[in-house]
Motif scaffolding. Sequence first.
Motif, mmCIF file in Angstrom:
data_model
loop_
_atom_site.group_PDB
_atom_site.id
_atom_site.type_symbol
_atom_site.label_atom_id
_atom_site.label_comp_id
_atom_site.label_asym_id
_atom_site.label_seq_id
_atom_site.Cartn_x
_atom_site.Cartn_y
_atom_site.Cartn_z
ATOM 1 N N LEU A 13 0.817 -1.207 0.000
ATOM 2 C CA LEU A 13 0.000 0.000 0.000
ATOM 3 C C LEU A 13 0.854 1.262 0.000
ATOM 4 N N LEU A 14 1.919 1.264 0.773
ATOM 5 C CA LEU A 14 2.799 2.428 0.813
ATOM 6 C C LEU A 14 3.480 2.684 -0.525
ATOM 7 N N VAL A 15 3.778 1.621 -1.241
ATOM 8 C CA VAL A 15 4.451 1.772 -2.529
ATOM 9 C C VAL A 15 3.493 2.299 -3.591
ATOM 10 N N ILE A 16 2.232 1.844 -3.590
ATOM 11 C CA ILE A 16 1.331 2.236 -4.672
ATOM 12 C C ILE A 16 0.595 3.544 -4.414
ATOM 13 N N LEU A 17 0.520 3.990 -3.155
ATOM 14 C CA LEU A 17 -0.199 5.223 -2.864
ATOM 15 C C LEU A 17 0.650 6.438 -3.242
ATOM 16 N N PRO A 18 0.045 7.405 -3.919
ATOM 17 C CA PRO A 18 0.827 8.601 -4.275
ATOM 18 C C PRO A 18 1.063 9.481 -3.055
ATOM 19 N N GLY A 19 2.152 10.207 -3.093
ATOM 20 C CA GLY A 19 2.481 11.119 -2.001
ATOM 21 C C GLY A 19 2.006 12.524 -2.305
ATOM 22 N N PRO A 20 2.307 13.456 -1.413
ATOM 23 C CA PRO A 20 1.888 14.844 -1.619
ATOM 24 C C PRO A 20 2.516 15.487 -2.851
ATOM 25 N N ASP A 21 3.724 15.078 -3.196
ATOM 26 C CA ASP A 21 4.347 15.649 -4.391
ATOM 27 C C ASP A 21 3.598 15.237 -5.652
#
Length: 81
Positions: A13-21
Amino acid sequence: MENLLLFLFMSFLLVILPGPDTGILIQNTISSGKKSGIQTMFGSVAGLMVHTMAVVFGLSALIVKSAYIFSFIKYAGAIYL
């Protein structure tokens, strides 16, 4: 080992979720066009490069140890913004 599947799932999940950037990149591209999106991308990459170089040279360890240096950088960043 009993939490291995949970760990793997959360890592996925951490890898596929986009970040704020990624969010700001998409927002700027949609609202202002391709050129603005590219500029946002280069700005994000430049910030990541500065942080990566600070880690490579051990500056992050010094900042963690010194409250004075951390405060200076924090206020300098606030003034910049």
